[in-house]
Design a protein around this motif. Structure first.
Motif, PDB file in Angstrom:
ATOM      1  N   ALA A  91       3.257   0.899 -11.416  1.00 48.75           N
ATOM      2  CA  ALA A  91       2.539   1.385 -10.234  1.00 48.75           C
ATOM      3  C   ALA A  91       3.119   0.769  -8.953  1.00 48.75           C
ATOM      4  O   ALA A  91       3.277   1.457  -7.932  1.00 48.75           O
ATOM      5  N   MET A  92       3.453  -0.521  -9.004  1.00 51.48           N
ATOM      6  CA  MET A  92       4.046  -1.174  -7.825  1.00 51.48           C
ATOM      7  C   MET A  92       5.413  -0.575  -7.511  1.00 51.48           C
ATOM      8  O   MET A  92       5.783  -0.385  -6.336  1.00 51.48           O
ATOM      9  N   ALA A  93       6.197  -0.250  -8.550  1.00 55.61           N
ATOM     10  CA  ALA A  93       7.497   0.380  -8.329  1.00 55.61           C
ATOM     11  C   ALA A  93       7.335   1.752  -7.694  1.00 55.61           C
ATOM     12  O   ALA A  93       8.120   2.161  -6.819  1.00 55.61           O
ATOM     13  N   LEU A  94       6.334   2.520  -8.142  1.00 57.22           N
ATOM     14  CA  LEU A  94       6.082   3.836  -7.550  1.00 57.22           C
ATOM     15  C   LEU A  94       5.673   3.715  -6.079  1.00 57.22           C
ATOM     16  O   LEU A  94       6.054   4.542  -5.240  1.00 57.22           O
ATOM     17  N   MET A  95       4.901   2.710  -5.769  1.00 56.35           N
ATOM     18  CA  MET A  95       4.493   2.519  -4.372  1.00 56.35           C
ATOM     19  C   MET A  95       5.699   2.189  -3.498  1.00 56.35           C
ATOM     20  O   MET A  95       5.850   2.709  -2.380  1.00 56.35           O
ATOM     21  N   THR A  96       6.587   1.340  -3.996  1.00 62.48           N
ATOM     22  CA  THR A  96       7.806   1.027  -3.236  1.00 62.48           C
ATOM     23  C   THR A  96       8.680   2.263  -3.076  1.00 62.48           C
ATOM     24  O   THR A  96       9.279   2.492  -2.018  1.00 62.48           O
ATOM     25  N   ARG A  97       8.746   3.076  -4.121  1.00 63.61           N
ATOM     26  CA  ARG A  97       9.547   4.299  -4.044  1.00 63.61           C
ATOM     27  C   ARG A  97       8.978   5.261  -3.001  1.00 63.61           C
ATOM     28  O   ARG A  97       9.729   5.900  -2.251  1.00 63.61           O
ATOM     29  N   ALA A  98       7.667   5.379  -2.944  1.00 62.53           N
ATOM     30  CA  ALA A  98       7.050   6.259  -1.946  1.00 62.53           C
ATOM     31  C   ALA A  98       7.402   5.810  -0.529  1.00 62.53           C
ATOM     32  O   ALA A  98       7.653   6.638   0.358  1.00 62.53           O
ATOM     33  N   ALA A  99       7.423   4.492  -0.294  1.00 56.72           N
ATOM     34  CA  ALA A  99       7.785   3.991   1.022  1.00 56.72           C
ATOM     35  C   ALA A  99       9.251   4.267   1.336  1.00 56.72           C
ATOM     36  O   ALA A  99       9.605   4.647   2.461  1.00 56.72           O
ATOM     37  N   ILE A 138      -7.706  -2.668  -9.717  1.00 55.98           N
ATOM     38  CA  ILE A 138      -6.752  -3.731  -9.389  1.00 55.98           C
ATOM     39  C   ILE A 138      -6.244  -3.459  -7.978  1.00 55.98           C
ATOM     40  O   ILE A 138      -5.730  -2.380  -7.679  1.00 55.98           O
ATOM     41  N   ASP A 139      -6.401  -4.416  -7.083  1.00 59.70           N
ATOM     42  CA  ASP A 139      -6.077  -4.241  -5.671  1.00 59.70           C
ATOM     43  C   ASP A 139      -4.595  -4.536  -5.431  1.00 59.70           C
ATOM     44  O   ASP A 139      -4.138  -5.675  -5.604  1.00 59.70           O
ATOM     45  N   LEU A 140      -3.859  -3.489  -5.010  1.00 62.35           N
ATOM     46  CA  LEU A 140      -2.454  -3.615  -4.634  1.00 62.35           C
ATOM     47  C   LEU A 140      -2.317  -3.380  -3.137  1.00 62.35           C
ATOM     48  O   LEU A 140      -3.170  -2.730  -2.508  1.00 62.35           O
ATOM     49  N   GLU A 141      -1.211  -3.884  -2.568  1.00 63.70           N
ATOM     50  CA  GLU A 141      -0.981  -3.707  -1.129  1.00 63.70           C
ATOM     51  C   GLU A 141       0.497  -3.423  -0.890  1.00 63.70           C
ATOM     52  O   GLU A 141       1.364  -4.208  -1.283  1.00 63.70           O
ATOM     53  N   LEU A 142       0.772  -2.294  -0.229  1.00 60.94           N
ATOM     54  CA  LEU A 142       2.137  -1.910   0.127  1.00 60.94           C
ATOM     55  C   LEU A 142       2.401  -2.335   1.567  1.00 60.94           C
ATOM     56  O   LEU A 142       1.616  -2.006   2.466  1.00 60.94           O
ATOM     57  N   ARG A 143       3.499  -3.052   1.780  1.00 61.24           N
ATOM     58  CA  ARG A 143       3.857  -3.529   3.116  1.00 61.24           C
ATOM     59  C   ARG A 143       5.171  -2.883   3.539  1.00 61.24           C
ATOM     60  O   ARG A 143       6.164  -2.976   2.816  1.00 61.24           O
ATOM     61  N   ILE A 144       5.137  -2.230   4.687  1.00 58.56           N
ATOM     62  CA  ILE A 144       6.317  -1.532   5.193  1.00 58.56           C
ATOM     63  C   ILE A 144       6.576  -1.949   6.637  1.00 58.56           C
ATOM     64  O   ILE A 144       5.696  -2.509   7.310  1.00 58.56           O
ATOM     65  N   TRP A 145       7.781  -1.638   7.126  1.00 56.67           N
ATOM     66  CA  TRP A 145       8.177  -1.950   8.499  1.00 56.67           C
ATOM     67  C   TRP A 145       8.636  -0.660   9.188  1.00 56.67           C
ATOM     68  O   TRP A 145       9.346   0.156   8.592  1.00 56.67           O
ATOM     69  N   ILE A 146       8.236  -0.512  10.470  1.00 55.73           N
ATOM     70  CA  ILE A 146       8.717   0.581  11.317  1.00 55.73           C
ATOM     71  C   ILE A 146       9.162  -0.012  12.650  1.00 55.73           C
ATOM     72  O   ILE A 146       8.770  -1.138  13.004  1.00 55.73           O
ATOM     73  N   ASP A 147       9.978   0.734  13.374  1.00 56.83           N
ATOM     74  CA  ASP A 147      10.443   0.256  14.686  1.00 56.83           C
ATOM     75  C   ASP A 147      10.152   1.259  15.800  1.00 56.83           C
ATOM     76  O   ASP A 147      10.760   1.202  16.869  1.00 56.83           O
ATOM     77  N   SER A 160       1.281   6.149   7.761  1.00 59.75           N
ATOM     78  CA  SER A 160       0.445   5.708   6.633  1.00 59.75           C
ATOM     79  C   SER A 160      -0.053   6.906   5.831  1.00 59.75           C
ATOM     80  O   SER A 160      -0.082   6.872   4.591  1.00 59.75           O
ATOM     81  N   SER A 161      -0.429   7.978   6.527  1.00 60.00           N
ATOM     82  CA  SER A 161      -0.888   9.171   5.833  1.00 60.00           C
ATOM     83  C   SER A 161       0.230   9.795   5.002  1.00 60.00           C
ATOM     84  O   SER A 161      -0.003  10.256   3.864  1.00 60.00           O
ATOM     85  N   GLU A 162       1.440   9.819   5.552  1.00 62.20           N
ATOM     86  CA  GLU A 162       2.563  10.403   4.819  1.00 62.20           C
ATOM     87  C   GLU A 162       2.857   9.613   3.532  1.00 62.20           C
ATOM     88  O   GLU A 162       3.133  10.193   2.475  1.00 62.20           O
ATOM     89  N   ILE A 163       2.790   8.287   3.615  1.00 61.74           N
ATOM     90  CA  ILE A 163       3.035   7.459   2.425  1.00 61.74           C
ATOM     91  C   ILE A 163       1.930   7.653   1.397  1.00 61.74           C
ATOM     92  O   ILE A 163       2.187   7.751   0.185  1.00 61.74           O
ATOM     93  N   ARG A 164       0.681   7.726   1.822  1.00 62.45           N
ATOM     94  CA  ARG A 164      -0.428   7.928   0.881  1.00 62.45           C
ATOM     95  C   ARG A 164      -0.299   9.276   0.171  1.00 62.45           C
ATOM     96  O   ARG A 164      -0.633   9.396  -1.011  1.00 62.45           O
ATOM     97  N   LYS A 184       2.544  10.824  -0.545  1.00 59.61           N
ATOM     98  CA  LYS A 184       3.585  10.665  -1.567  1.00 59.61           C
ATOM     99  C   LYS A 184       3.069   9.853  -2.754  1.00 59.61           C
ATOM    100  O   LYS A 184       3.401  10.131  -3.920  1.00 59.61           O
ATOM    101  N   LEU A 185       2.252   8.827  -2.455  1.00 64.85           N
ATOM    102  CA  LEU A 185       1.675   8.028  -3.538  1.00 64.85           C
ATOM    103  C   LEU A 185       0.782   8.887  -4.432  1.00 64.85           C
ATOM    104  O   LEU A 185       0.796   8.763  -5.669  1.00 64.85           O
ATOM    105  N   TRP A 186      -0.003   9.754  -3.841  1.00 66.75           N
ATOM    106  CA  TRP A 186      -0.870  10.632  -4.619  1.00 66.75           C
ATOM    107  C   TRP A 186      -0.052  11.507  -5.567  1.00 66.75           C
ATOM    108  O   TRP A 186      -0.390  11.674  -6.736  1.00 66.75           O
ATOM    109  N   GLU A 187       1.051  12.060  -5.059  1.00 67.30           N
ATOM    110  CA  GLU A 187       1.888  12.921  -5.896  1.00 67.30           C
ATOM    111  C   GLU A 187       2.560  12.122  -7.014  1.00 67.30           C
ATOM    112  O   GLU A 187       2.612  12.568  -8.175  1.00 67.30           O
ATOM    113  N   LEU A 188       3.096  10.929  -6.661  1.00 70.31           N
ATOM    114  CA  LEU A 188       3.774  10.123  -7.681  1.00 70.31           C
ATOM    115  C   LEU A 188       2.787   9.616  -8.730  1.00 70.31           C
ATOM    116  O   LEU A 188       3.089   9.617  -9.939  1.00 70.31           O
TER     117      LEU A 188
END
Length: 439
Positions: free
Chosen positions: A353-361, A385-394, A404-408, A410-414
């Motif tokens: 699940a953590m790998a899928l979240m990283t892939r979505a980002a 189980i509480d997971l947290e995805l951390r991303i960076w934008i500029d 955040s909506s776009e990543i969520r 993709k997470l739903w689909e994955l």
């Protein structure tokens, strides 16, 4: 009161001539006399000479206008409006020169003066229309020019000036007349127009300096504009002969006004200067003040303009930015880290699940590769189980909720395609039977 015309008067030549004789005498005296004919001949000669003299001036002005340094400037607009008026401008100069010569020789020149006055008003209006785009200013200048020309033609210009100068009041040692006020307003209007135009030119120059930060550019532009306006006011008052020391008593009144009614205004002005000097915010920064999140559009003397993602523009007082907490998402750098919490079921393969979240980002365009996205297990909740995805934008100015909506999404689909369950809160209810009561 003149008598009315009758059909008998129109049919009687003697009566008709008796009525038309005064008008004919005026025409004969003003236009058919030897001096009047000489003035009309002089006007025609001046127009002919002006045509001949304007022939070489027209191409010279067109060549001057074609130079690149005149492009887009007020002087270029003035030259563009003066090129077709070249013969009339030359005629105007020659006509006033001829009128001065006639006055110096003691000869009558009222027709030449009248023609020069009318031509002056017409040329001024045409040149003004080519430079001044504001219709109110153009209308004001046109009315003023035609009024002065009409008064001059009727011989009422000097009496009107004397009348306006006679309507006056005396305050201490200062004499203030209607003529003085009109002169002051006219001079002030012209000087303010010139000052604002000069401030626009200087603002473009300052903005072009790449070595200056946006905050310093805004501070310099505001300082130059205020200085030019103050100089225009002082010069206009001095030009009409008003002693500036006469306004010294206003200092106490202004101080009292500041102490009682202008505290917020002065506070916002001082806060604006502080914001410009400490460079804590600048145009283009993405800030969050209370519930307002947006990009700074401009810095004003009293407020800061913040434009939100939905196009709403908030005018936030400068004092609020000094006294309250402000989140500047792009203060030191434009990197912004976002945290997206996600819960998965307890029977889930957590590393997968953590790998899928990283892939979505990583598949989201706005998410940076460096620093790269990361996922952490934050805790074990009641239902997930509480997971947290951390991303960076500029590019925080493009919005935070949308990425955040776009990543969520993709997470739903994955998660759906890989059988990862996002649980909903559950509660187990245990019914305890009541104890048996012994009889």
């Amino acid at each position: 009161m003149s008598e009315s015309w009758t059909m008998k008067d129109l049919l009687d030549p003697a009566a008709l001539w008796a009525r038309l004789e005064p008008a004919w005498s005026w025409v004969d005296r003003e236009f058919l006399s030897l001096s009047s004919l000489a003035q009309l001949l002089l006007i025609g000669l001046v127009l002919l000479i002006s045509r001949l003299l304007a022939r070489p001036l027209g191409p010279w002005l067109e060549g001057l206008l074609a130079r690149r340094e005149w492009s887009g400037r007020k002087a270029g607009q003035f030259l563009a409006g003066a090129v077709p008026l070249t013969p009339w401008i030359v005629a105007l100069l020659l006509m006033w020169l001829a009128n001065g010569i006639l006055v110096g020789l003691g000869r009558p020149g009222h027709l030449v003066e009248t023609a020069a006055s009318l031509l002056s008003a017409w040329v001024i209006i045409r040149l003004t229309a080519s430079v001044v785009r504001d219709p109110n200013w153009s209308r004001f200048i046109a009315v003023t020019a035609w009024t002065i020309a009409a008064l001059n033609i009727l011989g009422l210009l000097q009496p009107t000036i004397d009348l306006l100068d006679g309507l006056a009041v005396t305050l201490g040692e200062t004499r203030i007349s209607v003529l003085l006020v009109l002169k002051g307003v006219l001079i002030l209007a012209v000087l303010l127009r010139l000052a604002l135009g000069a401030s626009v030119v200087l603002e473009r120059r300052v903005t072009g300096f790449e070595g200056l930060t946006p905050s310093v550019q805004v501070l310099l532009n505001k300082a130059v504009k205020v200085t030019l306006v103050i100089v225009a006011i002082v010069v206009s008052l001095s030009a009409v002969g008003i002693n500036l020391s006469a306004f010294a008593f206003f200092g106490g009144a202004v101080g009292v006004g500041v102490g009682f009614g202008l505290q917020k205004v002065v506070s916002n002005l001082v806060s604006g200067v502080i914001l410009l000097l400490d460079k804590s915010i600048k145009p283009g920064d993405v800030v969050e003040v209370g519930q307002t999140y947006g990009r700074i559009q401009s810095l004003g003397a009293r407020y800061v303009s913040v434009v939100t993602r939905d196009g709403t523009e908030y005018l936030i007082p400068n004092e609020d930015l000094i006294t309250n907490q402000v989140i500047n998402w792009s203060f030191s750098n434009r990197l912004v880290r976002l945290k997206i919490p996600v819960g998965v079921a307890y029977r889930t393969d957590v590393p997968r699940a953590m790998a899928l979240m990283t892939r979505a980002a990583e598949e989201t365009p706005r998410v940076l590769d460096r620093p790269k996205p990361s996922c952490q297990l934050k805790g074990f909740g009641d239902s997930a189980i509480d997971l947290e995805l951390r991303i960076w934008i500029d590019d925080p100015e493009n919005g935070i909720s949308n990425v955040s909506s776009e990543i969520r999404l993709k997470l739903w689909e994955l998660f759906r395609d890989n059988g990862v369950e996002i649980p909903f809160p559950q509660r187990d209810v245990h019914l305890i039977p009541p104890p048996q009561v012994e009889s």
